[in-house]
Design a protein around this motif. Sequence first.
Motif, PDB file in Angstrom:
ATOM      1  N   ASP A 198       0.849  -1.186   0.000  1.00  0.00           N
ATOM      2  CA  ASP A 198       0.000   0.000   0.000  1.00  0.00           C
ATOM      3  C   ASP A 198       0.888   1.240   0.000  1.00  0.00           C
ATOM      4  O   ASP A 198       2.121   1.131  -0.093  1.00  0.00           O
ATOM      5  CB  ASP A 198      -0.981  -0.013   1.184  1.00  0.00           C
ATOM      6  N   LEU A 231       0.980  -6.746   1.423  1.00  0.00           N
ATOM      7  CA  LEU A 231      -0.276  -7.496   1.442  1.00  0.00           C
ATOM      8  C   LEU A 231       0.009  -8.974   1.662  1.00  0.00           C
ATOM      9  O   LEU A 231       0.736  -9.601   0.885  1.00  0.00           O
ATOM     10  CB  LEU A 231      -1.020  -7.311   0.120  1.00  0.00           C
ATOM     11  N   TRP A 246      -0.680  -0.207  -4.349  1.00  0.00           N
ATOM     12  CA  TRP A 246      -2.116  -0.081  -4.571  1.00  0.00           C
ATOM     13  C   TRP A 246      -2.686   1.062  -3.745  1.00  0.00           C
ATOM     14  O   TRP A 246      -2.322   1.247  -2.574  1.00  0.00           O
ATOM     15  CB  TRP A 246      -2.826  -1.386  -4.220  1.00  0.00           C
ATOM     16  N   ASP A 299      -6.298   3.209  -2.359  1.00  0.00           N
ATOM     17  CA  ASP A 299      -7.510   2.776  -1.653  1.00  0.00           C
ATOM     18  C   ASP A 299      -8.549   2.203  -2.610  1.00  0.00           C
ATOM     19  O   ASP A 299      -9.265   1.251  -2.267  1.00  0.00           O
ATOM     20  CB  ASP A 299      -8.104   3.958  -0.880  1.00  0.00           C
ATOM     21  N   ILE A 318      -7.563  -1.355  -3.547  1.00  0.00           N
ATOM     22  CA  ILE A 318      -7.748  -2.250  -2.406  1.00  0.00           C
ATOM     23  C   ILE A 318      -9.227  -2.553  -2.206  1.00  0.00           C
ATOM     24  O   ILE A 318      -9.620  -3.688  -1.928  1.00  0.00           O
ATOM     25  CB  ILE A 318      -7.117  -1.636  -1.148  1.00  0.00           C
TER      26      ILE A 318
END
Length: 372
Positions: A44, A50, A126, A128, A131
Motif C-alpha cells: 500500500d 499485502l 495499490w 484505496d 484495495i
Amino acid sequence: MIGDEMTATPAPDAPPSTMMTDEEYGASRASAALWAGTSVLITDRRGRVLIQHVDYRTTCLLPGGAVDANEAPARGAARELREELGVTTTVDQGLAIDWVSADSLNAPADMRFPGEILHVYDGGTWDDEQIAAIRLPDREITALEFVEPARLPDLMAPGDARRVLSALRARINSAGPALLENGVPIAATVLDRAGALRTARAPHHLSFHVGPAPEQLSVVQVRGWLLGPDGRVLVLLEPDTGAALLPGGAPELPDGGDPLVTLRREAREEAAAEFGVPLFLGHLHDPGKPYTRLRYAAPLTRLGPPSADPATGRTRIRLLATPEQALELFDWGSPAADQLAAVHQARARLGIPRAARQPLTELPDATDLAAL
C-alpha cells in the motif's frame, strides 16, 4: 531426438553418462525436476505488504500458488490474482527467483517434496480504490492484511518471510530480480547486508507545511535532503537495526539556537558530510504539541571518510538513493508526498537534475562526488 551423439553406440571405453537415448535423457532430467511456484508482492502507499490468511495453514502467504503444467510463471501469477483477489491485471516485473531446497521445509515424507523454484513478481503500490476492489473467493483465503515488513517473520514461515523481504529490498534497490537460495540473496545488496526493513519503521505521519514554523514552537529536530550532483540524496542506515534516516538530529546548546548549525554539525558527525547553501523546505508539526521539526535541502559538496557518531558510537552506512527510493525506507504516510514535492522544487532551484531510478550506491569511503 536430442542429438546424434546421444543415440550413437558408445565406444567400449566411453563413460556411460555421456551416451544416452532420448528416453534415458528424459528420465535423467525428470529425476531432477522441481516444483514451480509464483507469487505477487503488493504494497500500500505506506509500504506495507499485502499478505493472505488461509484456511489450510497457520502461517500467511503472498497472493500466488503453484504454476500449472505448461504455464509461464508470470501468467500463473496473473491467474492467481484473478482467483484469489478477483483482480485482473498484467504481471510482468520480476523481483526475485528463489531456489528452495528439498530439505528446507520439513515437508512430510508422503509429500515427496523435490524442492521448488519460486518466482516473485511486483504487483505495485495499490491505492484505496484498488484495495476496495478486492473480492475474496468463497474458500481458502480467509482474510487479507497489509503489514509492516518487520512483522513478516512473525506471520510467515521463515523461508517465506526471507523471500518477501529480499524481494522488497530488490524492488527498492532497482537493480533487477534477486537470485535467492532458500530466501537468501546469492549476491547481497547493501540493503540485504544492513538488514533494512527488519525492524519496524517508526510511523511519522506528520503534516508538512511549506514556510517558517510558528515562533512559539520549539525546534526539536532538523534534517536535510542533501542532494548529490546527479540528483540523488544521502540516506543513512543504522548498522545494528537497518533503520533509515536523513542526516540531521536534535539541537544542542552549543548550536546557539541556529538550526543550520545543528544540521551542519549532525551531518559531519553522522556522515562526514558537508553541504553548500541550503534552501528551507518547511516544517512538520504534531497537532497540539509545542514543538516542530525543520526540513532543508542543500547540495552535497563533500563526503569524507566515515567515523563513529560521537552520540551513539556507531558508524552509519551511507547511501545515495533517489528521493523516491528514500521514502520507501520510511513510513511517513500520505503527507510525505508534499515534502517530496518541496524537495524537487528545491532541487530545480539549485540547478540539480532529477535522478533516474537506479541501484542504490553505498559510500563506504571518502567519495569524489563529481565522479558520481
